[in-house]
Write a protein that holds these residues in place. Structure first.
Motif, PDB file in Angstrom:
ATOM      1  N   GLY A 136      13.723  47.579 -12.963  1.00  0.00           N
ATOM      2  CA  GLY A 136      12.776  47.708 -11.864  1.00  0.00           C
ATOM      3  C   GLY A 136      11.368  47.261 -12.218  1.00  0.00           C
ATOM      4  O   GLY A 136      10.684  46.625 -11.407  1.00  0.00           O
ATOM      5  N   MET A 137      10.923  47.561 -13.446  1.00  0.00           N
ATOM      6  CA  MET A 137       9.557  47.203 -13.829  1.00  0.00           C
ATOM      7  C   MET A 137       9.474  45.859 -14.546  1.00  0.00           C
ATOM      8  O   MET A 137       8.432  45.222 -14.526  1.00  0.00           O
ATOM      9  CB  MET A 137       8.958  48.324 -14.697  1.00  0.00           C
ATOM     10  N   GLY A 138      10.546  45.412 -15.184  1.00  0.00           N
ATOM     11  CA  GLY A 138      10.619  44.058 -15.714  1.00  0.00           C
ATOM     12  C   GLY A 138       9.484  43.670 -16.652  1.00  0.00           C
ATOM     13  O   GLY A 138       8.950  42.558 -16.552  1.00  0.00           O
ATOM     14  N   ARG A 139       9.135  44.523 -17.591  1.00  0.00           N
ATOM     15  CA  ARG A 139       8.025  44.219 -18.499  1.00  0.00           C
ATOM     16  C   ARG A 139       8.507  43.386 -19.679  1.00  0.00           C
ATOM     17  O   ARG A 139       9.608  43.617 -20.211  1.00  0.00           O
ATOM     18  CB  ARG A 139       7.408  45.526 -18.998  1.00  0.00           C
ATOM     19  N   LEU A 140       7.685  42.454 -20.118  1.00  0.00           N
ATOM     20  CA  LEU A 140       7.992  41.631 -21.286  1.00  0.00           C
ATOM     21  C   LEU A 140       7.527  42.315 -22.562  1.00  0.00           C
ATOM     22  O   LEU A 140       6.544  43.067 -22.563  1.00  0.00           O
ATOM     23  CB  LEU A 140       7.323  40.261 -21.166  1.00  0.00           C
ATOM     24  N   GLY A 141       8.243  42.040 -23.679  1.00  0.00           N
ATOM     25  CA  GLY A 141       7.900  42.617 -24.957  1.00  0.00           C
ATOM     26  C   GLY A 141       6.788  41.871 -25.665  1.00  0.00           C
ATOM     27  O   GLY A 141       6.320  40.819 -25.204  1.00  0.00           O
ATOM     28  N   PRO A 142       6.343  42.376 -26.812  1.00  0.00           N
ATOM     29  CA  PRO A 142       5.234  41.730 -27.536  1.00  0.00           C
ATOM     30  C   PRO A 142       5.548  40.297 -27.955  1.00  0.00           C
ATOM     31  O   PRO A 142       4.661  39.442 -27.952  1.00  0.00           O
ATOM     32  CB  PRO A 142       5.029  42.646 -28.743  1.00  0.00           C
ATOM     33  N   HIS A 143       6.777  40.017 -28.337  1.00  0.00           N
ATOM     34  CA  HIS A 143       7.115  38.666 -28.785  1.00  0.00           C
ATOM     35  C   HIS A 143       7.162  37.652 -27.638  1.00  0.00           C
ATOM     36  O   HIS A 143       7.160  36.441 -27.895  1.00  0.00           O
ATOM     37  CB  HIS A 143       8.461  38.669 -29.510  1.00  0.00           C
ATOM     38  N   TYR A 144       7.221  38.131 -26.405  1.00  0.00           N
ATOM     39  CA  TYR A 144       7.334  37.226 -25.257  1.00  0.00           C
ATOM     40  C   TYR A 144       6.144  37.354 -24.308  1.00  0.00           C
ATOM     41  O   TYR A 144       6.229  36.928 -23.156  1.00  0.00           O
ATOM     42  CB  TYR A 144       8.628  37.516 -24.484  1.00  0.00           C
ATOM     43  N   ALA A 145       5.057  37.947 -24.766  1.00  0.00           N
ATOM     44  CA  ALA A 145       3.881  38.136 -23.911  1.00  0.00           C
ATOM     45  C   ALA A 145       3.268  36.783 -23.545  1.00  0.00           C
ATOM     46  O   ALA A 145       3.258  35.840 -24.347  1.00  0.00           O
ATOM     47  CB  ALA A 145       2.856  39.008 -24.615  1.00  0.00           C
ATOM     48  N   THR A 146       2.736  36.716 -22.343  1.00  0.00           N
ATOM     49  CA  THR A 146       2.201  35.453 -21.823  1.00  0.00           C
ATOM     50  C   THR A 146       0.677  35.436 -21.735  1.00  0.00           C
ATOM     51  O   THR A 146       0.051  34.404 -22.005  1.00  0.00           O
ATOM     52  CB  THR A 146       2.784  35.183 -20.431  1.00  0.00           C
ATOM     53  N   SER A 147       0.057  36.569 -21.361  1.00  0.00           N
ATOM     54  CA  SER A 147      -1.401  36.620 -21.176  1.00  0.00           C
ATOM     55  C   SER A 147      -1.963  37.767 -21.989  1.00  0.00           C
ATOM     56  O   SER A 147      -1.489  38.913 -21.874  1.00  0.00           O
ATOM     57  CB  SER A 147      -1.760  36.810 -19.699  1.00  0.00           C
ATOM     58  N   ILE A 148      -2.951  37.484 -22.818  1.00  0.00           N
ATOM     59  CA  ILE A 148      -3.563  38.509 -23.658  1.00  0.00           C
ATOM     60  C   ILE A 148      -4.298  39.514 -22.763  1.00  0.00           C
ATOM     61  O   ILE A 148      -5.084  39.137 -21.893  1.00  0.00           O
ATOM     62  CB  ILE A 148      -4.532  37.869 -24.666  1.00  0.00           C
ATOM     63  N   GLY A 149      -4.010  40.788 -22.987  1.00  0.00           N
ATOM     64  CA  GLY A 149      -4.665  41.849 -22.238  1.00  0.00           C
ATOM     65  C   GLY A 149      -3.958  42.264 -20.970  1.00  0.00           C
ATOM     66  O   GLY A 149      -4.355  43.262 -20.342  1.00  0.00           O
ATOM     67  N   SER A 150      -2.906  41.568 -20.555  1.00  0.00           N
ATOM     68  CA  SER A 150      -2.192  41.920 -19.327  1.00  0.00           C
ATOM     69  C   SER A 150      -1.108  42.951 -19.639  1.00  0.00           C
ATOM     70  O   SER A 150      -0.705  43.141 -20.782  1.00  0.00           O
ATOM     71  CB  SER A 150      -1.571  40.675 -18.694  1.00  0.00           C
ATOM     72  N   ASN A 151      -0.630  43.599 -18.577  1.00  0.00           N
ATOM     73  CA  ASN A 151       0.418  44.603 -18.771  1.00  0.00           C
ATOM     74  C   ASN A 151       1.826  43.991 -18.799  1.00  0.00           C
ATOM     75  O   ASN A 151       2.801  44.682 -19.106  1.00  0.00           O
ATOM     76  CB  ASN A 151       0.346  45.656 -17.670  1.00  0.00           C
ATOM     77  N   GLU A 152       1.969  42.715 -18.485  1.00  0.00           N
ATOM     78  CA  GLU A 152       3.234  41.980 -18.564  1.00  0.00           C
ATOM     79  C   GLU A 152       4.334  42.623 -17.708  1.00  0.00           C
ATOM     80  O   GLU A 152       5.504  42.637 -18.088  1.00  0.00           O
ATOM     81  CB  GLU A 152       3.712  41.892 -20.031  1.00  0.00           C
ATOM     82  N   MET A 153       3.943  43.140 -16.553  1.00  0.00           N
ATOM     83  CA  MET A 153       4.904  43.800 -15.664  1.00  0.00           C
ATOM     84  C   MET A 153       5.479  42.799 -14.672  1.00  0.00           C
ATOM     85  O   MET A 153       4.822  41.825 -14.287  1.00  0.00           O
ATOM     86  CB  MET A 153       4.225  44.945 -14.922  1.00  0.00           C
ATOM     87  N   TRP A 154       6.722  43.067 -14.235  1.00  0.00           N
ATOM     88  CA  TRP A 154       7.444  42.294 -13.221  1.00  0.00           C
ATOM     89  C   TRP A 154       7.533  40.805 -13.572  1.00  0.00           C
ATOM     90  O   TRP A 154       7.334  39.941 -12.733  1.00  0.00           O
ATOM     91  CB  TRP A 154       6.793  42.475 -11.845  1.00  0.00           C
ATOM     92  N   LEU A 155       7.854  40.559 -14.827  1.00  0.00           N
ATOM     93  CA  LEU A 155       8.007  39.185 -15.290  1.00  0.00           C
ATOM     94  C   LEU A 155       9.431  38.897 -15.782  1.00  0.00           C
ATOM     95  O   LEU A 155       9.667  37.941 -16.500  1.00  0.00           O
ATOM     96  CB  LEU A 155       7.004  38.875 -16.412  1.00  0.00           C
ATOM     97  N   GLY A 156      10.377  39.776 -15.407  1.00  0.00           N
ATOM     98  CA  GLY A 156      11.782  39.560 -15.756  1.00  0.00           C
ATOM     99  C   GLY A 156      12.196  40.144 -17.091  1.00  0.00           C
ATOM    100  O   GLY A 156      13.309  39.834 -17.561  1.00  0.00           O
TER     101      GLY A 156
END
Length: 349
Positions: A136-156
């Protein structure tokens, strides 16, 4: 001379198990007390607070990024090999097999299915609740983060909450939940808390999870353990149903197989059409299935055996006696045949 037979160690173990009671009377089933309800509500509020802090990209998200840039696996590389194996204590497959083996031994020794059923219910709740939150929340892990400082939510992604941490809390905490004495419950609670705490921090060290993932995983696993008393009536009904099925199966296996036997043929031979019509006045014998079945059974029973002739037989007194031809003695090759011309020796001669 000593003739006493010494028992082997395996025989002594089974002899001890045979003296075990059917079900220990001192095992108490946890109930949903007021204290447990308060803990459940507090843990649920903590769960919601962690999710809200991540959604609004608060100080908790900044702390996640700081720990990620710190790279603990590079700061202390000497423990990396050990922690690679230690994190297996949070994987669902190996831990479920180990805990199920121990609880299966307890179920066999205590003659109850409650330990295994409680483990199954807890793992089912874990898969449903944690799996739904991850997807439901679809957060990405540290190794797959895309934007520094973002919560990485709803990104699959499927990293929030930490499945390793929640699984460690549930699989090792179920041992404390099913403990039979208060002392064993205290020791197992402390052991499971240390194990799950170490598994969560190990995932942060390896860089596979954010710190907020681990916090939410601890809360998710604790919610399942606190909610288990609500499912105890369901566990008891499932155990009674399974045991009733087992008893019915044993009864069918031990019952002798009954062979169907046909009744004796009627004295008057085959039933007449009048009797058949009288048995069912509204239907003919061909239309009445019950009458037709009785008629076929009677016909089979009145039919002569296959090895006898179907023609008339005469009584023994009316038969013509037949004299067999030749001698009834079996032939002997070492004896000479008798002749009528041979003279018998005279007695006294």
């Amino acid at each position: 001379m000593c003739t006493e037979r010494f028992l082997t160690r395996l025989e002594r173990v089974f002899a001890r198990l045979d003296r075990e009671p059917e079900r220990p009377a001192h095992i108490d089933v946890p109930v949903m007390s007021r204290h447990r309800v308060v803990l459940f509500a507090a843990t649920l509020a903590f769960y919601a607070a962690i999710v809200w802090a991540v959604l609004i990209t608060s100080w908790l998200v900044r702390l996640d990024w700081q720990l990620m840039f710190f790279r603990p696996y590079q700061q202390w590389p000497e423990v990396h090999a050990f922690l690679d194996y230690y994190v297996v204590l949070g994987q669902r497959g190996p831990t479920a097999v180990m805990v199920a083996a121990w609880l299966g031994w307890r179920s066999w020794r205590q003659h109850t299915l409650r330990p295994l059923l409680a483990l199954g219910v807890s793992l089912l709740l874990l898969n449903v609740t944690v799996g739904a939150a991850k997807l439901g929340m679809g957060r990405l892990g540290p190794h797959y983060a895309t934007s520094i400082g973002s919560n990485e939510m709803w990104l699959g992604g499927d990293i929030f909450p930490s499945g390793h941490t929640a699984n460690a809390v549930v699989t090792w905490g179920i041992l404390a939940y099913l403990a039979s004495t208060p002392r064993a419950r205290r020791w197992l609670s402390a052991l499971s808390a240390v194990t799950s705490l170490g598994v969560g921090l190990t995932t942060v060290y390896l860089g596979t999870h954010w710190l907020s993932d681990v916090l939410l995983g601890w809360a998710a696993g604790l919610l399942i353990l606190l909610a288990l008393p609500w499912f105890e009536p369901l566990i008891a009904r499932a155990e009674a149903w399974i045991l009733s099925l087992r008893d019915a199966w044993w009864a069918r296996q031990s019952a002798p197989a009954a062979s169907p036997a046909l009744g004796p043929a009627p004295a008057g031979g085959l039933p007449s059409a009048t009797a058949s019509v009288g048995a069912s006045p509204l239907r003919s014998p061909a239309q009445d299935p019950a009458t037709a079945r009785d008629t076929s059974v009677a016909a089979r029973s009145a039919r002569p055996p296959l090895h006898l002739s179907s023609g008339p037989h005469s009584t023994r007194s009316e038969r013509i006696p037949v004299t067999p031809a030749g001698s009834r003695r079996p032939p002997h090759s070492d004896r000479a045949p008798r002749s009528t011309t041979s003279a018998r020796p005279v007695a006294g001669g």
